[in-house]
Design a protein around this motif. Structure first.
Motif, PDB file in Angstrom:
ATOM      1  N   GLY A 201      -5.108  -6.269   2.642  1.00  0.00           N
ATOM      2  CA  GLY A 201      -5.064  -7.608   2.060  1.00  0.00           C
ATOM      3  C   GLY A 201      -4.444  -7.641   0.680  1.00  0.00           C
ATOM      4  N   ALA A 202      -4.440  -6.503   0.004  1.00  0.00           N
ATOM      5  CA  ALA A 202      -3.805  -6.420  -1.319  1.00  0.00           C
ATOM      6  C   ALA A 202      -2.293  -6.269  -1.138  1.00  0.00           C
ATOM      7  CB  ALA A 202      -4.366  -5.239  -2.093  1.00  0.00           C
ATOM      8  N   TYR A 203      -1.513  -6.855  -2.039  1.00  0.00           N
ATOM      9  CA  TYR A 203      -0.056  -6.691  -1.960  1.00  0.00           C
ATOM     10  C   TYR A 203       0.312  -5.214  -2.134  1.00  0.00           C
ATOM     11  CZ  TYR A 203       4.911  -7.174  -2.973  1.00  0.00           C
ATOM     12  OH  TYR A 203       6.280  -7.052  -2.936  1.00  0.00           O
TER      13      TYR A 203
ATOM     14  N   LEU B 161       1.912   1.876  -4.751  1.00  0.00           N
ATOM     15  CA  LEU B 161       1.556   2.249  -3.382  1.00  0.00           C
ATOM     16  C   LEU B 161       1.326   0.993  -2.556  1.00  0.00           C
ATOM     17  CD1 LEU B 161       0.489   4.238  -1.155  1.00  0.00           C
ATOM     18  CD2 LEU B 161      -1.745   4.044  -2.252  1.00  0.00           C
ATOM     19  N   GLN B 162       1.986   0.916  -1.414  1.00  0.00           N
ATOM     20  CA  GLN B 162       1.769  -0.180  -0.477  1.00  0.00           C
ATOM     21  C   GLN B 162       1.251   0.360   0.847  1.00  0.00           C
ATOM     22  OE1 GLN B 162       5.568  -2.522  -0.479  1.00  0.00           O
ATOM     23  NE2 GLN B 162       4.225  -4.279  -0.807  1.00  0.00           N
ATOM     24  N   VAL B 163       0.151  -0.212   1.319  1.00  0.00           N
ATOM     25  CA  VAL B 163      -0.390   0.118   2.633  1.00  0.00           C
ATOM     26  C   VAL B 163      -0.069  -1.072   3.535  1.00  0.00           C
ATOM     27  CG1 VAL B 163      -2.444   0.680   3.982  1.00  0.00           C
ATOM     28  CG2 VAL B 163      -2.227   1.516   1.626  1.00  0.00           C
ATOM     29  N   LYS B 164       0.929  -0.908   4.379  1.00  0.00           N
ATOM     30  CA  LYS B 164       1.394  -2.027   5.210  1.00  0.00           C
ATOM     31  C   LYS B 164       0.602  -2.152   6.499  1.00  0.00           C
ATOM     32  CE  LYS B 164       6.077  -1.779   3.331  1.00  0.00           C
ATOM     33  NZ  LYS B 164       7.515  -1.525   3.629  1.00  0.00           N
TER      34      LYS B 164
ATOM     35  N   PRO C 223      -5.539  -2.671  -7.274  1.00  0.00           N
ATOM     36  CA  PRO C 223      -4.896  -3.674  -6.414  1.00  0.00           C
ATOM     37  C   PRO C 223      -4.256  -4.782  -7.249  1.00  0.00           C
ATOM     38  CG  PRO C 223      -7.283  -3.918  -6.366  1.00  0.00           C
ATOM     39  CD  PRO C 223      -7.008  -2.655  -7.104  1.00  0.00           C
ATOM     40  N   VAL C 224      -3.069  -5.228  -6.801  1.00  0.00           N
ATOM     41  CA  VAL C 224      -2.354  -6.305  -7.492  1.00  0.00           C
ATOM     42  C   VAL C 224      -1.808  -7.303  -6.470  1.00  0.00           C
ATOM     43  CG1 VAL C 224      -1.681  -5.009  -9.552  1.00  0.00           C
ATOM     44  CG2 VAL C 224      -0.243  -4.896  -7.490  1.00  0.00           C
ATOM     45  N   THR C 225      -1.663  -8.536  -6.913  1.00  0.00           N
ATOM     46  CA  THR C 225      -0.998  -9.541  -6.092  1.00  0.00           C
ATOM     47  C   THR C 225       0.510  -9.372  -6.273  1.00  0.00           C
ATOM     48  OG1 THR C 225      -0.950 -11.161  -7.880  1.00  0.00           O
ATOM     49  CG2 THR C 225      -2.908 -11.140  -6.453  1.00  0.00           C
ATOM     50  N   LYS C 226       1.277 -10.058  -5.459  1.00  0.00           N
ATOM     51  CA  LYS C 226       2.728  -9.974  -5.569  1.00  0.00           C
ATOM     52  C   LYS C 226       3.203 -10.444  -6.936  1.00  0.00           C
ATOM     53  CE  LYS C 226       7.001 -11.259  -3.176  1.00  0.00           C
ATOM     54  NZ  LYS C 226       7.572 -11.963  -2.002  1.00  0.00           N
ATOM     55  N   GLN C 227       2.608 -11.508  -7.439  1.00  0.00           N
ATOM     56  CA  GLN C 227       2.993 -12.044  -8.745  1.00  0.00           C
ATOM     57  C   GLN C 227       2.645 -11.062  -9.864  1.00  0.00           C
ATOM     58  OE1 GLN C 227       1.126 -15.769  -9.747  1.00  0.00           O
ATOM     59  NE2 GLN C 227       2.464 -16.150 -11.496  1.00  0.00           N
ATOM     60  N   GLU C 228       1.450 -10.480  -9.800  1.00  0.00           N
ATOM     61  CA  GLU C 228       1.052  -9.494 -10.821  1.00  0.00           C
ATOM     62  C   GLU C 228       1.994  -8.299 -10.800  1.00  0.00           C
ATOM     63  OE1 GLU C 228      -3.807 -10.170 -10.980  1.00  0.00           O
ATOM     64  OE2 GLU C 228      -2.931  -8.847  -9.466  1.00  0.00           O
ATOM     65  N   TYR C 229       2.352  -7.863  -9.606  1.00  0.00           N
ATOM     66  CA  TYR C 229       3.256  -6.720  -9.478  1.00  0.00           C
ATOM     67  C   TYR C 229       4.612  -7.020 -10.112  1.00  0.00           C
ATOM     68  CZ  TYR C 229       6.629  -3.567  -7.358  1.00  0.00           C
ATOM     69  OH  TYR C 229       7.653  -2.677  -7.166  1.00  0.00           O
ATOM     70  N   GLN C 230       5.165  -8.178  -9.845  1.00  0.00           N
ATOM     71  CA  GLN C 230       6.482  -8.534 -10.391  1.00  0.00           C
ATOM     72  C   GLN C 230       6.461  -8.582 -11.905  1.00  0.00           C
ATOM     73  OE1 GLN C 230       7.149 -12.218  -8.271  1.00  0.00           O
ATOM     74  NE2 GLN C 230       8.233 -11.212  -6.583  1.00  0.00           N
ATOM     75  N   ILE C 231       5.418  -9.141 -12.457  1.00  0.00           N
ATOM     76  CA  ILE C 231       5.306  -9.236 -13.920  1.00  0.00           C
ATOM     77  C   ILE C 231       5.218  -7.846 -14.547  1.00  0.00           C
ATOM     78  CG2 ILE C 231       3.798  -9.976 -15.804  1.00  0.00           C
ATOM     79  CD1 ILE C 231       3.061 -12.403 -14.062  1.00  0.00           C
ATOM     80  N   LYS C 232       4.384  -6.985 -13.988  1.00  0.00           N
ATOM     81  CA  LYS C 232       4.177  -5.655 -14.560  1.00  0.00           C
ATOM     82  C   LYS C 232       5.372  -4.731 -14.332  1.00  0.00           C
ATOM     83  CE  LYS C 232      -0.848  -5.869 -14.453  1.00  0.00           C
ATOM     84  NZ  LYS C 232      -2.128  -5.285 -13.994  1.00  0.00           N
TER      85      LYS C 232
END
Length: 300
Positions: free
Chosen positions: A175-177, A192-195, A278-287
């Motif tokens: 559920g986490a991005y 790390l992404q768990v798809k 864990p980060v959301t897509k928006q948090e990931y893009q910003i960081k």
């Protein structure tokens, strides 16, 4: 002396002896509350402890018994049932008793006071007293049976609980991005992404590495790898080709928790254990943009 007088004297003697015996019995009984019950027990959901003791001439002997059910909500393994029996000695003190129980190398002391038919017990080093109820053998057996029944129930239901736990864990992880780690010194950022994750614990995803050389002589570098591994909600391992870092096993063994609130991986590039959050897509893009900007500034 007439037979009548002899008979009267005999009756009086019996009455006097009986009265004295009853008085002595009551006096002993008052002093020996420990002898009046089969045991003194304290029961909780996690188990039952009980003192099986006797007192004689101010000296106490017996045992402290424990039946402990270990059931942690953070674990999905089968429960544990521990049964212990410790030797106990004691003595009367002012307004109560002092028990010494041999638990391990150092004895444990208990301060005990009488509370009606029950005992108020305070373990050495603890502030609160616990009431141990006077119980007969039937009541004590019922306490023990309740703990044993709960243990059997958990054992029978362990497989169902295990898969319920895994489903919940998989839902949180996927559920986490993704899971992000940024080194405090700004030398690297790892993502790390768990798809996909299967009920057996196997997962597929990717691992992104961004690095910034410390001396500024080399450019910012970004490497993305296909990754996978196995996790049961406690252990989390990851492997990739080529390897993220060279290891003897060919994979990196880390850890996580039931709530999937973080994934910890031992990595040389992080100087120890890296904790991925864990980060959301928006948090990931910003960081990630912030890290790239910092890398460009270092290059200058």
């Amino acid at each position: 002396m007439s037979k009548t007088k002899i008979w009267i004297v005999a009756v009086l003697t019996v009455l006097i002896i009986g009265a004295v015996s009853w008085s002595v019995y009551q006096t002993i009984g008052k002093k020996s509350v420990l002898n009046q019950s089969y045991a003194f027990a304290h029961k909780t959901k996690e188990g039952v402890n009980w003192f099986k003791i006797t007192e004689r001439k101010g000296k106490v002997t017996g045992h402290l018994n424990e039946t402990i059910l270990e059931e942690s909500p953070e674990m999905h393994f089968d429960p544990n049932l521990f049964k212990h029996k410790y030797q106990l000695t004691g003595k009367t003190i002012e307004n109560g008793y002092e028990f010494e129980v041999k638990q391990g190398k150092d004895p444990v002391m208990y301060e005990v006071h009488v509370a009606g038919k029950d005992l108020s017990v305070k373990k050495q080093g603890e502030n609160k007293s616990i009431t141990y109820k006077a119980v007969d053998q039937k009541k004590l057996n019922a306490y023990q049976k309740a703990i044993q029944d709960r243990y059997d129930e958990l054992i029978d239901d362990s497989e169902t609980r295990f898969y319920d736990y895994l489903r919940d864990y998989i839902k949180k992880v996927t559920g986490a991005y993704g899971y992000l780690y940024t080194a405090e010194d700004g030398s690297c950022q790892l993502f790390l992404q768990v798809k996909h994750m299967h009920i057996e614990g196997e997962w597929e995803g990717s691992f992104l590495m961004r690095t910034v050389p410390g001396d500024g002589s080399e450019p910012y570098k970004e490497t993305k790898l296909e990754a996978g591994g196995v996790s049961d909600g406690i252990m989390f391992n990851i492997s990739s080709y080529p390897e993220i870092e060279e290891t003897k096993k060919g994979y990196i063994v880390g850890s996580t928790n039931r709530g999937a609130k973080s994934i910890k991986l031992p990595l040389k590039m992080a100087g120890g254990t890296a904790e991925f959050k864990p980060v959301t897509k928006q948090e990931y893009q910003i960081k990630s943009e912030a890290f790239k900007k910092q890398a460009e500034e270092k290059k200058k």
